[in-house]
Motif scaffolding. Structure first.
Motif, PDB file in Angstrom:
ATOM      1  N   TYR A  15      -6.645  73.832  80.208  1.00 34.48           N
ATOM      2  CA  TYR A  15      -6.860  75.159  80.777  1.00 34.48           C
ATOM      3  C   TYR A  15      -7.184  76.167  79.680  1.00 34.48           C
ATOM      4  CZ  TYR A  15      -6.118  79.102  83.977  1.00 34.48           C
ATOM      5  OH  TYR A  15      -6.283  80.225  84.749  1.00 34.48           O
ATOM      6  N   ARG A  16      -6.677  75.925  78.485  1.00 33.53           N
ATOM      7  CA  ARG A  16      -6.908  76.862  77.370  1.00 33.53           C
ATOM      8  C   ARG A  16      -8.373  76.924  76.966  1.00 33.53           C
ATOM      9  NH1 ARG A  16      -5.430  81.092  75.630  1.00 33.53           N
ATOM     10  NH2 ARG A  16      -5.532  80.653  73.388  1.00 33.53           N
TER      11      ARG A  16
ATOM     12  N   PHE B   9      -8.139  84.102  80.465  1.00 38.04           N
ATOM     13  CA  PHE B   9      -7.333  83.473  81.504  1.00 38.04           C
ATOM     14  C   PHE B   9      -5.916  83.141  81.068  1.00 38.04           C
ATOM     15  CE2 PHE B   9     -11.642  82.573  83.005  1.00 38.04           C
ATOM     16  CZ  PHE B   9     -11.536  82.938  84.345  1.00 38.04           C
ATOM     17  N   SER B  10      -5.664  83.072  79.783  1.00 36.30           N
ATOM     18  CA  SER B  10      -4.321  82.730  79.314  1.00 36.30           C
ATOM     19  C   SER B  10      -4.129  83.256  77.904  1.00 36.30           C
ATOM     20  CB  SER B  10      -4.099  81.210  79.351  1.00 36.30           C
ATOM     21  OG  SER B  10      -5.010  80.551  78.472  1.00 36.30           O
TER      22      SER B  10
ATOM     23  N   SER C 148      -5.126  83.713  90.491  1.00 36.83           N
ATOM     24  CA  SER C 148      -5.924  83.481  89.276  1.00 36.83           C
ATOM     25  C   SER C 148      -7.365  83.918  89.510  1.00 36.83           C
ATOM     26  CB  SER C 148      -5.882  81.998  88.886  1.00 36.83           C
ATOM     27  OG  SER C 148      -4.558  81.527  88.763  1.00 36.83           O
TER      28      SER C 148
ATOM     29  N   GLN D 112      -0.278  81.966  81.695  1.00 33.83           N
ATOM     30  CA  GLN D 112      -1.490  82.240  82.461  1.00 33.83           C
ATOM     31  C   GLN D 112      -1.527  83.675  82.970  1.00 33.83           C
ATOM     32  OE1 GLN D 112      -2.364  79.399  85.542  1.00 33.83           O
ATOM     33  NE2 GLN D 112      -1.884  77.633  84.257  1.00 33.83           N
TER      34      GLN D 112
ATOM     35  N   ASP E 199       0.419  69.893  84.365  1.00 37.23           N
ATOM     36  CA  ASP E 199       1.041  70.947  83.577  1.00 37.23           C
ATOM     37  C   ASP E 199       2.535  70.689  83.473  1.00 37.23           C
ATOM     38  OD1 ASP E 199      -1.416  72.182  83.622  1.00 37.23           O
ATOM     39  OD2 ASP E 199      -0.767  73.939  84.772  1.00 37.23           O
TER      40      ASP E 199
ATOM     41  N   ILE F 222      -2.789  76.884  88.807  1.00 34.02           N
ATOM     42  CA  ILE F 222      -3.871  77.807  89.174  1.00 34.02           C
ATOM     43  C   ILE F 222      -3.660  78.254  90.617  1.00 34.02           C
ATOM     44  CG2 ILE F 222      -6.366  78.109  89.329  1.00 34.02           C
ATOM     45  CD1 ILE F 222      -6.607  75.705  87.376  1.00 34.02           C
TER      46      ILE F 222
ATOM     47  N   TYR G 190      -2.834  86.153  85.988  1.00 36.11           N
ATOM     48  CA  TYR G 190      -3.277  86.178  87.378  1.00 36.11           C
ATOM     49  C   TYR G 190      -2.897  87.515  88.002  1.00 36.11           C
ATOM     50  CZ  TYR G 190       1.522  84.265  87.831  1.00 36.11           C
ATOM     51  OH  TYR G 190       2.859  84.025  87.719  1.00 36.11           O
TER      52      TYR G 190
END
Length: 481
Positions: free
Chosen positions: A5-6, A12-13, A178, A67, A101, A174, A69
């Motif tokens: 995800y990074r 986003f994070s 998000s 994260q 995750d 997610i 959101y």
């Protein structure tokens, strides 16, 4: 292999490091789950697991992150929320090759803590550990509990409470929120970046479709429709169905002040912060559809403008069709019906009306029906005035008879979908109180063991299977933030 995800970048994070705790003590460790995650061998050693899942050490090969959101909370939009007390410490491929995750909850402040302490009291950690493992045992898609660690510190809420850290595992964290964050702060370009990532990670079949983003919307709608039907079939009330708690991959996430129905009351809600019952049991399908409409709004700019409105409207309307089909299948199975037809809906509704009028326990009521499926049997776990009325019972038995199978076969099948034990509100509160006041975790482990064998008939006479007495009923649940 699915990318981290990074790789989406700092929009986003954000990098984030857990805050060490003073005296970590292991409460529970899910060895079976750990093995499915194919974690490094050293993680399975108690001392290593204790420090890693307390947040006192960081796995050197992974940079933890939290994260960003947004979300509609009780109908009101907050453009910036994010992981205020959670951070992802690992992403790992499980035995099926699915990226999962591994996240700490209650591990200290993050860039999204908004003035909070980032910690969790012991009570919510114990509640979520039991709830998500019980839901998994019931067959409901859910985040999983990997570890619970007492911190040896206190957190201040209405009063000082013992602190703890939960390690939870998800297919991803997610959320609809998000996408709302991407739409509010980055526009279509960032929404597209996130949508492409979600398609690659969760819905690869959408990539080859003529309209991949419409396909993504339809796929998420289908999973949510099935998920909420499963909730309803077990009497589960989420409690905080905000868009930031609506998982894109269709898992139950962020348990907070959740609860399970005792007696069947469709307007029931327990969450202390849900003052008007927005997320009551009967409203959950409508709220899910509302949340999905917010998801659709984010994706709309990625779709062909000439058809976007019509396509989105049709997809959202299809939620109702999918949900009603899943609901009918689930509740028909609870009554022993194998191939339901629309006519069976009336029979199910009559049973539910009777349950409501007689205040029959939702879980035990359906379980008891299997014991009374034999036409010649008078077996029933309820007092005479609580049994199905003779005309309704005969209507149900006549419907089963058309399946032309032995009633013992029907009853056995019903017992695979109607649990004996659920994590009841009064039991959860009792084990939490004992753990907080006396440091005694034995009742927690007893309830966890019982709740993760929900269909085991040997538990029929267990204290954990009993409905609450009037003085034991719980009116409010709390999330601990």
């Amino acid at each position: 292999m699915t990318a981290s995800y990074r790789t989406l970048g700092d929009f986003f994070s954000q990098p984030c490091t857990p805050t060490p705790v003073q005296r970590p003590q292991l409460i529970a460790f899910n060895q079976a789950l750990a093995e499915t995650l194919q974690l490094p061998a050293e993680f399975l050693a108690e001392e290593t697991a204790l420090t890693l899942f307390a947040g006192n050490t960081v796995y050197s090969e992974f940079a933890p992150f939290c994260q960003a959101y947004a979300g509609h909370q009780f109908g009101h939009f907050n453009p910036r929320l994010g992981d205020g007390r959670a951070l992802t410490i690992l992403e790992t491929l499980d035995q099926q090759g699915v990226l999962r995750d591994v996240q700490l909850k209650g591990a200290g402040r993050t860039p999204f803590s908004r003035g909070g302490d980032g910690r969790s009291p012991l009570g919510p950690v114990l509640r979520e550990f039991i709830m998500c493992e019980a839901m998994h045992a019931l067959g409901v898609p859910t985040t999983r509990a990997l570890a619970a660690i007492a911190t040896g510190e206190y957190v201040q809420r209405e009063r000082a409470e013992p602190g703890a850290v939960l390690t939870r595992v998800a297919s991803s964290h997610i959320r609809v929120g998000s996408f709302q964050f991407a739409a509010a702060h980055g526009g279509p370009e960032q929404v597209k970046l996130l949508a492409d990532y979600v398609i690659a990670r969760h819905y690869p079949e959408c990539a080859a479709q003529p309209q991949p983003y419409l396909g993504l919307l339809e796929a998420v709608i289908a999973r949510q429709a099935t998920l909420v039907a499963q909730w309803m079939s077990f009497g589960f009330i989420h409690g905080v169905m905000n868009t930031d708690n609506t998982s894109i991959c269709g898992e139950t996430i962020d348990y907070g002040p959740c609860a399970m129905l005792d007696s069947y009351q469709p307007e029931q809600f327990y969450s202390f912060i849900d003052k008007r019952g927005r997320y009551r049991y009967s409203q959950q399908p409508r709220i899910a559809q509302w949340n999905l409409a917010r998801f659709a709004e984010c994706l709309a700019p990625l779709m062909p403008t000439t058809k976007a409105a019509d396509d989105i409207s049709a997809a959202l309307e299809h939620f109702t069709t999918l949900y009603e089909k899943a609901w009918l299948e689930r509740f028909s199975a609870k009554l022993g019906i194998v191939q339901p037809t629309p006519f069976d809906r009336e029979l199910i509704n009559q049973v539910l009306v009777h349950f409501q009028q007689q205040q029959i326990d939702f879980t035990l009521g359906f379980r008891a029906l299997a014991d009374s499926a034999e036409p010649a049997s008078s077996a029933n776990e309820f007092a005479p005035e609580q049994r199905l009325p003779s005309a309704l019972r005969q209507q149900w038995l006549d419907r089963l008879a058309r399946q032309q199978e032995d009633f013992s076969v029907t009853a056995a099948r019903m017992n695979t979908v109607n649990p004996v034990v659920i994590p009841r509100n009064h039991h959860l509160q009792a084990v939490i109180q004992v753990a907080q006041a006396e440091g005694d975790l034995r009742p927690f482990h007893y309830l966890l063991r019982a709740a993760t064998q929900p269909f085991n008939s040997e538990q029929k006479n267990s204290p954990w299977a009993k409905a609450p007495k009037a003085e034991q009923e719980i009116s409010n649940t709390f999330c601990g933030t």
